[in-house]
Design a protein around this motif. Sequence first.
Motif, PDB file in Angstrom:
ATOM      1  N   CYS A   1       0.842  -1.196   0.000  1.00 47.11           N
ATOM      2  CA  CYS A   1       0.000   0.000   0.000  1.00 47.11           C
ATOM      3  C   CYS A   1       0.879   1.248   0.000  1.00 47.11           C
ATOM      4  O   CYS A   1       1.905   1.276   0.681  1.00 47.11           O
ATOM      5  N   GLU A   2       0.458   2.240  -0.750  1.00 45.48           N
ATOM      6  CA  GLU A   2       1.146   3.531  -0.718  1.00 45.48           C
ATOM      7  C   GLU A   2       0.937   4.176   0.645  1.00 45.48           C
ATOM      8  O   GLU A   2      -0.172   4.164   1.175  1.00 45.48           O
ATOM      9  N   GLN A   3       2.011   4.737   1.191  1.00 46.65           N
ATOM     10  CA  GLN A   3       1.920   5.458   2.462  1.00 46.65           C
ATOM     11  C   GLN A   3       2.416   6.884   2.247  1.00 46.65           C
ATOM     12  O   GLN A   3       3.486   7.086   1.669  1.00 46.65           O
ATOM     13  N   THR A   4       1.623   7.831   2.709  1.00 42.51           N
ATOM     14  CA  THR A   4       1.974   9.237   2.474  1.00 42.51           C
ATOM     15  C   THR A   4       1.903  10.086   3.749  1.00 42.51           C
ATOM     16  O   THR A   4       2.076  11.300   3.672  1.00 42.51           O
ATOM     17  N   TYR A   5       1.656   9.463   4.905  1.00 43.30           N
ATOM     18  CA  TYR A   5       1.618  10.261   6.127  1.00 43.30           C
ATOM     19  C   TYR A   5       2.978  10.925   6.331  1.00 43.30           C
ATOM     20  O   TYR A   5       3.995  10.462   5.835  1.00 43.30           O
ATOM     21  N   GLU A   6       2.963  12.032   7.069  1.00 43.22           N
ATOM     22  CA  GLU A   6       4.158  12.868   7.229  1.00 43.22           C
ATOM     23  C   GLU A   6       5.224  12.199   8.085  1.00 43.22           C
ATOM     24  O   GLU A   6       5.075  12.095   9.297  1.00 43.22           O
ATOM     25  N   ILE A   7       6.287  11.759   7.426  1.00 42.39           N
ATOM     26  CA  ILE A   7       7.465  11.218   8.107  1.00 42.39           C
ATOM     27  C   ILE A   7       8.591  11.156   7.080  1.00 42.39           C
ATOM     28  O   ILE A   7       8.340  11.140   5.874  1.00 42.39           O
ATOM     29  N   ASP A   8       9.826  11.103   7.543  1.00 43.03           N
ATOM     30  CA  ASP A   8      10.978  11.237   6.649  1.00 43.03           C
ATOM     31  C   ASP A   8      11.108  10.125   5.603  1.00 43.03           C
ATOM     32  O   ASP A   8      11.745  10.333   4.580  1.00 43.03           O
ATOM     33  N   PHE A   9      10.507   8.946   5.807  1.00 41.13           N
ATOM     34  CA  PHE A   9      10.658   7.868   4.818  1.00 41.13           C
ATOM     35  C   PHE A   9       9.487   7.782   3.835  1.00 41.13           C
ATOM     36  O   PHE A   9       9.462   6.906   2.981  1.00 41.13           O
ATOM     37  N   ASN A  10       8.520   8.691   3.953  1.00 34.99           N
ATOM     38  CA  ASN A  10       7.400   8.704   3.003  1.00 34.99           C
ATOM     39  C   ASN A  10       7.576   9.811   1.987  1.00 34.99           C
ATOM     40  O   ASN A  10       8.243  10.798   2.269  1.00 34.99           O
ATOM     41  N   PRO A  11       6.987   9.661   0.799  1.00 36.50           N
ATOM     42  CA  PRO A  11       6.117   8.575   0.376  1.00 36.50           C
ATOM     43  C   PRO A  11       6.877   7.252   0.233  1.00 36.50           C
ATOM     44  O   PRO A  11       8.047   7.234  -0.129  1.00 36.50           O
ATOM     45  N   SER A  12       6.158   6.175   0.532  1.00 35.14           N
ATOM     46  CA  SER A  12       6.758   4.844   0.432  1.00 35.14           C
ATOM     47  C   SER A  12       5.696   3.840   0.021  1.00 35.14           C
ATOM     48  O   SER A  12       4.512   4.158  -0.042  1.00 35.14           O
ATOM     49  N   VAL A  13       6.151   2.625  -0.261  1.00 31.02           N
ATOM     50  CA  VAL A  13       5.249   1.500  -0.476  1.00 31.02           C
ATOM     51  C   VAL A  13       5.529   0.510   0.653  1.00 31.02           C
ATOM     52  O   VAL A  13       6.658   0.065   0.835  1.00 31.02           O
ATOM     53  N   ASP A  14       4.482   0.231   1.403  1.00 27.23           N
ATOM     54  CA  ASP A  14       4.556  -0.585   2.603  1.00 27.23           C
ATOM     55  C   ASP A  14       3.970  -1.964   2.331  1.00 27.23           C
ATOM     56  O   ASP A  14       2.949  -2.074   1.651  1.00 27.23           O
ATOM     57  N   ILE A  15       4.614  -3.006   2.843  1.00 31.69           N
ATOM     58  CA  ILE A  15       4.048  -4.344   2.770  1.00 31.69           C
ATOM     59  C   ILE A  15       3.433  -4.671   4.127  1.00 31.69           C
ATOM     60  O   ILE A  15       4.007  -4.339   5.171  1.00 31.69           O
ATOM     61  N   GLY A  16       2.242  -5.276   4.089  1.00 36.25           N
ATOM     62  CA  GLY A  16       1.562  -5.599   5.324  1.00 36.25           C
ATOM     63  C   GLY A  16       0.619  -6.774   5.155  1.00 36.25           C
ATOM     64  O   GLY A  16       0.375  -7.238   4.035  1.00 36.25           O
ATOM     65  N   TRP A  17       0.084  -7.243   6.263  1.00 31.27           N
ATOM     66  CA  TRP A  17      -0.781  -8.417   6.267  1.00 31.27           C
ATOM     67  C   TRP A  17      -1.701  -8.348   7.473  1.00 31.27           C
ATOM     68  O   TRP A  17      -1.382  -7.749   8.499  1.00 31.27           O
ATOM     69  N   ARG A  18      -2.862  -8.940   7.320  1.00 37.02           N
ATOM     70  CA  ARG A  18      -3.794  -9.133   8.431  1.00 37.02           C
ATOM     71  C   ARG A  18      -4.594 -10.383   8.098  1.00 37.02           C
ATOM     72  O   ARG A  18      -5.343 -10.391   7.115  1.00 37.02           O
ATOM     73  N   LEU A  19      -4.402 -11.409   8.895  1.00 34.78           N
ATOM     74  CA  LEU A  19      -5.054 -12.687   8.642  1.00 34.78           C
ATOM     75  C   LEU A  19      -5.986 -13.063   9.780  1.00 34.78           C
ATOM     76  O   LEU A  19      -5.741 -12.713  10.940  1.00 34.78           O
ATOM     77  N   HIS A  20      -7.026 -13.810   9.445  1.00 36.08           N
ATOM     78  CA  HIS A  20      -7.925 -14.354  10.457  1.00 36.08           C
ATOM     79  C   HIS A  20      -7.088 -15.194  11.418  1.00 36.08           C
ATOM     80  O   HIS A  20      -6.212 -15.959  10.984  1.00 36.08           O
ATOM     81  N   LYS A  21      -7.357 -15.070  12.712  1.00 38.81           N
ATOM     82  CA  LYS A  21      -6.522 -15.747  13.714  1.00 38.81           C
ATOM     83  C   LYS A  21      -6.503 -17.268  13.558  1.00 38.81           C
ATOM     84  O   LYS A  21      -5.544 -17.919  13.967  1.00 38.81           O
ATOM     85  N   ASN A  22      -7.516 -17.859  12.929  1.00 40.63           N
ATOM     86  CA  ASN A  22      -7.518 -19.308  12.703  1.00 40.63           C
ATOM     87  C   ASN A  22      -6.446 -19.737  11.702  1.00 40.63           C
ATOM     88  O   ASN A  22      -6.182 -20.929  11.563  1.00 40.63           O
TER      89      ASN A  22
END
Length: 178
Positions: free
Chosen positions: A83-104
């Motif tokens: 996902c593109e990330q653009t919030y204010e911080i020195d390493f943005n804009p960036s492309v972030d890798i992430g995950w969210r899985l069902h706990k099962n």
Amino acid sequence: MSKEYVFTSDRLGFRTWEASDVIKMFEISSDPKVMQHFPSTQSKEYTANFIKKMQDQFNKNGFCYFAVEILETGHFIGFIGCCEQTYEIDFNPSVDIGWRLHKNFWGKGYATEGAKACLEYMFNVLKLKKIVSVATKENTPSIGVMKKIGMHKIKEFTHPLLRDFPEYQNCVLYELKS
């Protein structure tokens, strides 16, 4: 399964989002155990807006946090992607890798397998040069995945979007270059 996937790994299919995914993703994002490293669980409305944002991002860039299914069964297990990330911080804009899985589906290697497949897609198909990942310092499962996929810790930082949540604001930044 006869679904059309953007790409696959050995066990997982990565696809764009469908309207019917809102309920399934809401089940995951409203679970306090899944969201233990975030300030709150997410509402159905927030989840619907998130999915719309991911659809828009895929249409614009060819990537997003993809809806992920088990190839053998077609069962939806959550998201893995970038996902593109653009919030204010020195390493943005960036492309972030992430995950969210069902706990099962935790502890089965899906996050690592899926993240590796996403990196391959991002670097080899879309030709990105750098991917980052962010987690709270306490989120050792996600940090473990970051390490397993070859990412390197760059720094610790105070997340600007989490300043109102002291218990979540101390984060780590990991990075991988193509």
